[in-house]
Design a protein around this motif. Structure first.
Motif, mmCIF file in Angstrom:
data_model
loop_
_atom_site.group_PDB
_atom_site.id
_atom_site.type_symbol
_atom_site.label_atom_id
_atom_site.label_comp_id
_atom_site.label_asym_id
_atom_site.label_seq_id
_atom_site.Cartn_x
_atom_site.Cartn_y
_atom_site.Cartn_z
ATOM 1 N N THR A 151 0.773 -1.163 -0.116
ATOM 2 C CA THR A 151 -0.058 -0.059 -0.071
ATOM 3 C C THR A 151 0.962 1.155 -0.152
ATOM 4 O OG1 THR A 151 -0.145 0.214 2.315
ATOM 5 C CG2 THR A 151 -1.746 -1.176 1.409
ATOM 6 N N GLU A 152 0.337 2.385 0.067
ATOM 7 C CA GLU A 152 1.182 3.673 -0.056
ATOM 8 C C GLU A 152 1.638 3.956 1.494
ATOM 9 O OE1 GLU A 152 -1.493 6.843 -0.744
ATOM 10 O OE2 GLU A 152 -1.949 6.534 -2.894
ATOM 11 N N LYS A 153 1.298 3.144 2.190
ATOM 12 C CA LYS A 153 2.175 3.348 3.593
ATOM 13 C C LYS A 153 3.183 2.186 3.594
ATOM 14 C CE LYS A 153 -1.747 5.664 5.970
ATOM 15 N NZ LYS A 153 -2.458 5.543 7.295
ATOM 16 N N GLY A 154 3.217 1.443 2.852
ATOM 17 C CA GLY A 154 4.297 0.331 2.709
ATOM 18 C C GLY A 154 3.913 -0.827 3.679
ATOM 19 N N LEU A 155 2.646 -1.092 3.413
ATOM 20 C CA LEU A 155 2.111 -2.287 4.123
ATOM 21 C C LEU A 155 1.493 -3.385 3.140
ATOM 22 C CD1 LEU A 155 0.619 -0.487 7.390
ATOM 23 C CD2 LEU A 155 2.636 -1.342 7.116
ATOM 24 N N LEU A 156 1.197 -4.439 3.766
ATOM 25 C CA LEU A 156 0.470 -5.245 2.866
ATOM 26 C C LEU A 156 -0.883 -5.022 2.633
ATOM 27 C CD1 LEU A 156 1.652 -8.764 4.353
ATOM 28 C CD2 LEU A 156 2.460 -7.793 2.169
ATOM 29 N N PRO A 157 -1.653 -5.210 1.445
ATOM 30 C CA PRO A 157 -2.972 -4.846 1.374
ATOM 31 C C PRO A 157 -3.684 -5.807 2.307
ATOM 32 C CG PRO A 157 -1.914 -5.425 -1.053
ATOM 33 C CD PRO A 157 -0.926 -5.798 0.177
ATOM 34 N N PRO A 158 -5.028 -5.172 2.656
ATOM 35 C CA PRO A 158 -5.743 -5.692 3.882
ATOM 36 C C PRO A 158 -6.279 -7.160 3.295
ATOM 37 C CG PRO A 158 -6.436 -3.622 3.657
ATOM 38 C CD PRO A 158 -5.425 -3.783 2.591
#
Length: 255
Positions: A212-219
């Motif tokens: 994601t834009e925050k550098g996390l895995l998509p939900p």
């Protein structure tokens, strides 16, 4: 997050005394490779370190076969460091007839022995994880990562193999001072067998994982093996590449 409490125990994995005692105790057990053997990591290493003449640094080498296997695969210049003098002496004796392998006792938080931009690639299989178990985890991690960035040439690769998902690793890795562009892969632990009735979408572990834009895995992203390992490929960019970076600064909850 202060430290990886859920994955730590009472041992201080950042302490040379702990590792010296462990390697003495386990001397007769031979080698041990954390997380993944070279065979599982080879596709990524060949992709991101295509030149066998690249100068490679393996941090927290322990008594693993990783570097030996890289030499068998054609790599010609691998420097291995570990905080444990016991492990280093053991490996020096074992590989004294293999000039492609060099072993040095050193703390990853201070690698001032090496000059800036000394290496084309730094490989870390569990060393950052060890530091993240310490009570001074954020400070130790920042010191290590700062040293890794300093030692990499422009275009060089820091390849981190870790149990830490983006929630606990990206905030430490994706800092402007390191000048890294980060690509993530997720691979199952060795021997993992996918359940026959698993209906999740099949994807190759050689495909980069979308973030994601925050550098996390998509939900909705499904990690088939709950004990998967995460491979962060961090490329050190030159000045012309830096303007397109998206960063995720640490906040008070992560210090």
């Amino acid at each position: 997050m202060y430290r990886d409490v859920s994955s730590c125990n009472t041992y201080n994995y950042g302490d040379a005394t702990y590792w010296d005692a462990r390697y003495v105790q386990e001397a007769e057990m031979g080698h041990f490779d954390w997380y993944q053997r070279y065979s599982g990591l080879r596709p990524f290493i060949r992709m991101y370190i295509p030149s066998c003449s690249s100068r490679v640094l393996v941090v927290g080498c322990g008594n693993a076969l990783m570097s030996e296997d890289m030499v068998k695969d054609g790599y010609e210049d691998i420097t291995n460091i570990d905080i444990s003098s016991v492990a280093i002496e053991m490996m020096r004796r074992k590989y004294e007839s293999i000039p492609q392998l060099k072993y040095m006792q050193m703390d990853v938080r201070d690698m001032s022995f090496f000059s800036d931009e000394s290496f084309d690639c730094v490989i870390d299989k569990g060393t950052l994880d060890s530091l993240m178990c310490g009570t001074d985890a954020p400070t130790s991690a920042a010191r290590m990562l700062g040293e890794v960035s300093r030692l990499l040439k422009a275009g060089g690769i820091y390849m981190l193999i870790t149990y830490g998902d983006p929630n606990v690793r990206m905030l430490h890795l994706d800092q402007p001072v390191y000048n890294w562009r980060i690509i993530l892969y997720i691979i199952p632990r060795p021997g993992f067998q996918k359940l026959a009735n698993n209906s999740s979408t099949s994807r190759s572990y050689l495909e980069p994982v979308p973030l994601t834009e925050k550098g996390l895995l998509p939900p909705d992203f499904v990690v088939e093996d709950p004990d998967s390992h995460f491979i962060y490929v961090c490329k050190k960019m030159d000045e012309t590449e830096l303007s397109s970076i998206t960063t995720y600064p640490l906040d008070v909850d992560h210090l």
